[in-house]
Design a protein around this motif. Structure first.
Motif, PDB file in Angstrom:
ATOM      1  N   SER A 127       0.911  -1.218   0.046  1.00  0.00           N
ATOM      2  CA  SER A 127       0.059  -0.025  -0.027  1.00  0.00           C
ATOM      3  C   SER A 127       0.957   1.324   0.186  1.00  0.00           C
ATOM      4  N   PHE A 128       2.159   1.058   0.237  1.00  0.00           N
ATOM      5  CA  PHE A 128       2.777   2.330   0.386  1.00  0.00           C
ATOM      6  C   PHE A 128       4.344   1.908  -0.073  1.00  0.00           C
ATOM      7  N   GLU A 152      12.323  -2.780   3.145  1.00  0.00           N
ATOM      8  CA  GLU A 152      11.197  -2.475   3.870  1.00  0.00           C
ATOM      9  C   GLU A 152      11.634  -1.682   5.249  1.00  0.00           C
ATOM     10  N   SER A 154      10.086   0.106   9.085  1.00  0.00           N
ATOM     11  CA  SER A 154       9.065   0.359  10.120  1.00  0.00           C
ATOM     12  C   SER A 154       9.289   1.882  10.652  1.00  0.00           C
ATOM     13  N   TYR A 171       1.295   5.885  -2.860  1.00  0.00           N
ATOM     14  CA  TYR A 171       0.595   5.168  -1.812  1.00  0.00           C
ATOM     15  C   TYR A 171      -0.831   4.755  -2.377  1.00  0.00           C
ATOM     16  N   ARG A 175      -6.428   2.206   0.621  1.00  0.00           N
ATOM     17  CA  ARG A 175      -5.684   1.507   1.930  1.00  0.00           C
ATOM     18  C   ARG A 175      -5.253   2.417   2.963  1.00  0.00           C
ATOM     19  N   ILE A 176      -4.804   3.417   2.399  1.00  0.00           N
ATOM     20  CA  ILE A 176      -4.060   4.335   3.367  1.00  0.00           C
ATOM     21  C   ILE A 176      -5.136   5.369   3.878  1.00  0.00           C
ATOM     22  N   ILE A 195       1.971   7.866   8.794  1.00  0.00           N
ATOM     23  CA  ILE A 195       1.267   6.953   8.089  1.00  0.00           C
ATOM     24  C   ILE A 195       1.856   5.398   8.811  1.00  0.00           C
ATOM     25  N   LEU A 196       3.084   5.338   8.937  1.00  0.00           N
ATOM     26  CA  LEU A 196       3.962   4.160   9.586  1.00  0.00           C
ATOM     27  C   LEU A 196       3.213   3.949  10.912  1.00  0.00           C
ATOM     28  N   LYS A 198       0.682   4.268  12.168  1.00  0.00           N
ATOM     29  CA  LYS A 198      -0.531   3.576  12.329  1.00  0.00           C
ATOM     30  C   LYS A 198      -0.699   2.221  11.863  1.00  0.00           C
ATOM     31  N   HIS A 200       0.808   0.804   9.188  1.00  0.00           N
ATOM     32  CA  HIS A 200       1.536   0.549   7.760  1.00  0.00           C
ATOM     33  C   HIS A 200       2.981   0.401   7.708  1.00  0.00           C
ATOM     34  N   ARG A 201       3.391  -0.243   6.824  1.00  0.00           N
ATOM     35  CA  ARG A 201       4.902  -0.413   6.372  1.00  0.00           C
ATOM     36  C   ARG A 201       5.164   0.138   5.163  1.00  0.00           C
TER      37      ARG A 201
END
Length: 262
Positions: A127-128, A152, A154, A171, A175-176, A195-196, A198, A200-201
């Motif tokens: 999603s991102f 990746e 976090s 993004y 989804r975001i 965003i992260l 919440k 999401h990665r």
């Protein structure tokens, strides 16, 4: 060159719409190159929202001329000079695409940028995403400096330093959700952290898909201000303790040295 409507209709049938957000302020020297880097994308189903933040040069005239030649270019104008965050938010508010991408008015995408990134996001259900990029000078000459990215990242890892180039981000809005960039320094960094945080990665594509123009006004040329803004993000935006802020700030300094000098 400009793609014919016939070709566009064929491609639109199998591609999700990508909305590209481009704030413009006194960008007459580079805006045409930036727009053409989007027009020349192998991925054709996009809209580019060019948000004029009350430019005082010829940016508006150049944009209006381009808009006449390609229906995928959309022109918006702010009532008063409000800064890059407000301009981006205006673009996001008016975006129609499933995917949101960012491209500043002096940066450049490689032709396969959108196709590579969207294919990656669909294949791995991401999603991102963000990508590697290379630095160029104000004349477009390569500076032999590549910013590589991890696979990746976090929230905690991103606190150690912003490795995410804003003009490389895409993004999934479904989804975001709709984001709203704050009017603070390093607004993009604060947004990615939000965003992260919440859950999401962010997933990186370690492939050069764009060129970041390092000009006399680029943040990378003013390391002290950037460091102060980053410290303020830790303490004010993220509300970290003094101990945690110091820890992440030390990591930020080390990463900055590696990023810009090694």
């Amino acid at each position: 060159y400009f793609v014919t409507p016939m070709i566009l209709r064929v491609n639109f049938m199998c591609e999700e719409l990508v909305s590209i957000i481009t704030p413009v302020y006194n960008a007459e020297d580079h805006i045409k190159t930036t727009v053409y880097s989007v027009i020349n994308q192998t991925y054709k189903n996009w809209e580019m929202l060019l948000i004029n933040d009350c430019s005082t040069d010829n940016s508006e005239r150049i944009i209006l001329d381009l808009v006449k030649k390609d229906q995928r270019l959309r022109y918006l104008k702010l009532e008063k000079n409000s800064g890059v965050a407000i301009a981006r938010n205006k673009g996001i508010e008016n975006a129609k695409g499933k995917y949101i991408a960012f491209l500043d008015a002096d940066d450049v995408w490689l032709p396969n940028k959108l196709s590579t990134q969207i294919d990656f996001m669909k294949k791995y259900d991401v999603s991102f995403s963000f990508t590697s990029y290379e630095l160029i000078d104000m004349y477009g000459k390569k500076l032999n400096k590549i910013i590589n990215v991890p696979k990746e990242i976090s929230y905690e890892e991103l606190l150690k330093g912003n490795i995410i180039g804003c003009f490389t981000v895409i993004y999934d809005k479904d989804r975001i959700g709709t984001i709203n960039m704050p009017s603070v320094k390093h607004e993009d960094y604060v947004t990615w952290l939000s965003i992260l945080k919440k859950g999401h990665r962010a997933y990186g594509i370690n492939e050069i898909l764009g060129y970041y123009r390092k000009t006399t006004t680029s943040l990378t040329r003013n390391k002290l201000k950037s460091a102060i803004w980053t410290w303020n993000i830790y303490r004010k935006s993220e509300k970290l303790s003094l101990a945690k802020s110091t820890y992440y700030f030390a990591n930020y300094i080390i990463k900055g040295i590696i990023k810009h000098w090694l």
